[in-house]
Design an enzyme around this catalytic site. Structure first.
Site, PDB file in Angstrom:
ATOM      1  N   LYS A  52      -5.848   4.347   8.801  1.00  0.00           N
ATOM      2  CA  LYS A  52      -4.804   5.158   8.175  1.00  0.00           C
ATOM      3  C   LYS A  52      -5.189   6.637   8.176  1.00  0.00           C
ATOM      4  CE  LYS A  52      -2.906   1.466   5.307  1.00  0.00           C
ATOM      5  NZ  LYS A  52      -2.566   1.005   3.956  1.00  0.00           N
TER       6      LYS A  52
ATOM      7  N   SER B  30       0.785  -1.231   0.000  1.00  0.00           N
ATOM      8  CA  SER B  30       0.000   0.000   0.000  1.00  0.00           C
ATOM      9  C   SER B  30       0.820   1.287   0.000  1.00  0.00           C
ATOM     10  CB  SER B  30      -0.957   0.013   1.197  1.00  0.00           C
ATOM     11  OG  SER B  30      -0.259   0.020   2.422  1.00  0.00           O
TER      12      SER B  30
END
Length: 360
Positions: free
Chosen positions: A302, A257
């Site tokens: 996140k 990611s």
């Protein structure tokens, strides 16, 4: 009246298993036995965030050599998700009650049939692939040439002892190869037992090597692959072909990611102007060699990590937008992106006060 009457005896004896249970929920196993008391769940929460324009342990997170770097300021922070496993019941309840962590079945972290070491190895490989794709997508955006460099040679393969790590493959037979996919395509035109003539660059010298191809081992085949498949036995990554080198200096990070934020950092360092406008930008997203941005897991964690770190805007893969809107963000803008080019365009619009794509 005796304390040890029927009523008190019932209360005391009934409390014994409760006390025993409470004493055990904080233990990983029953003392003196191999009975495991950990719960089959993992806790996912916000992880550390790293400025890809900054340093990590005294070295640039994204280190570029062989080319002049443009000045950069601000932040382009990649974000991560923390994962806690092997928790006791008390630990799991504590994460659930007193933190913003989410509990997920352990199978979502360690798929059945895969050990913890195998999953970590897979995540490390995915991180390495994201680095390669970040470099390649940035070079494509900047219109700089690339070439396939050998990063690994399989044991007992046709290439072992003949092709070396850091060799650059220039040709297969008389066909030029520019990308790892070009090399794979040319090898697949052959059958096991065929000999291919490779032109390689090794330590700035051009050499020609003949290699007899093998049949691809069963252990290395992807799902659905069958029959005879020509196998050279090298893993290559795309690297810039003009002497420029990009190194990524983060350790103990896994998964794919970080690709988008790595690629943005490379572009920012190698092109005039500043993508951030001096502001604190954070984000996430996988990236492929063509610059397409893909979805990731743990987006709400996140976003929270980025907000706590001070980010004012967050780059969200388009396929994660619905979930991202459920996160508490206290006014932090969510920019929707589906490609590297899209992300760069929206960042330029954002920092100049123009309209940009959002998740809302």
């Amino acid at each position: 009246m005796s304390f040890w009457n029927r009523r008190n005896r019932t209360v005391v004896l009934g409390a014994v298993p409760v006390v025993v249970l409470l004493s055990l929920i904080g233990l990983p196993r029953i003392p003196g036995t191999d009975i495991d008391l950990t719960v089959p769940y993992a806790a996912q929460g916000k992880g550390p965030t790293f400025n890809t324009l900054g340093d990590f342990e005294g070295r640039p997170v994204v280190e570029i050599t062989g080319a002049d770097e443009d000045k950069t300021t601000g932040h382009l922070n990649m974000t991560t998700v923390s994962v806690r496993t092997n928790m006791t019941l008390a630990q799991a309840l504590g994460r659930w009650l007193f933190t913003d962590d989410t509990l997920v079945p352990i199978e979502q972290v360690f798929p059945p049939g895969q050990s913890e070491d195998e999953v970590q190895e897979k995540n490390a490989a995915a991180f390495s692939t994201s680095e390669s794709n970040a470099t390649l997508s940035a070079m494509n955006y900047l219109k700089r040439p690339v070439e396939p460099m050998v990063m690994d040679v399989s044991d007992k393969s046709a290439a072992q002892g003949t092709i070396h790590i850091n060799d650059v493959v220039k040709k297969v037979d008389d066909v030029d190869v520019k990308l790892p996919s070009d090399l794979a395509r040319e090898v697949q035109k052959h059958k096991p037992g065929d000999t291919v003539a490779l032109t390689i660059e090794r330590q700035k010298r051009i050499e020609k090597i003949d290699v007899e191809l093998q049949n691809k081992p069963e252990a290395l085949r992807k799902r659905g692959e069958s029959g005879d498949i020509a196998f050279l036995g090298v893993t290559t990554v795309a690297q810039p072909a003009d002497g420029l080198r990009v190194n990524y200096n983060l350790t103990n990070i896994g998964g794919p990611s970080a690709g988008l934020m790595f690629s943005l950092a490379v572009v920012d360092k190698l092109s005039p102007g500043e993508l951030t406008g001096g502001q604190f930008i954070a984000g996430t997203g996988t990236i492929d060699a063509d610059g397409k941005v893909g979805p990731i897991g743990g987006i709400t964690h996140k976003i929270r990590a980025a907000q706590d770190a001070g980010a004012k805007v967050f780059l969200v893969p388009a396929d994660n937008c619905s979930e991202a809107l459920s996160a508490e963000r206290n006014g932090m803008d969510l920019i929707k992106v589906d490609s590297l080019e899209d992300a760069i365009g929206d960042l330029k619009n954002y920092t100049s006060g123009k309209d940009f794509d959002t998740c809302s």
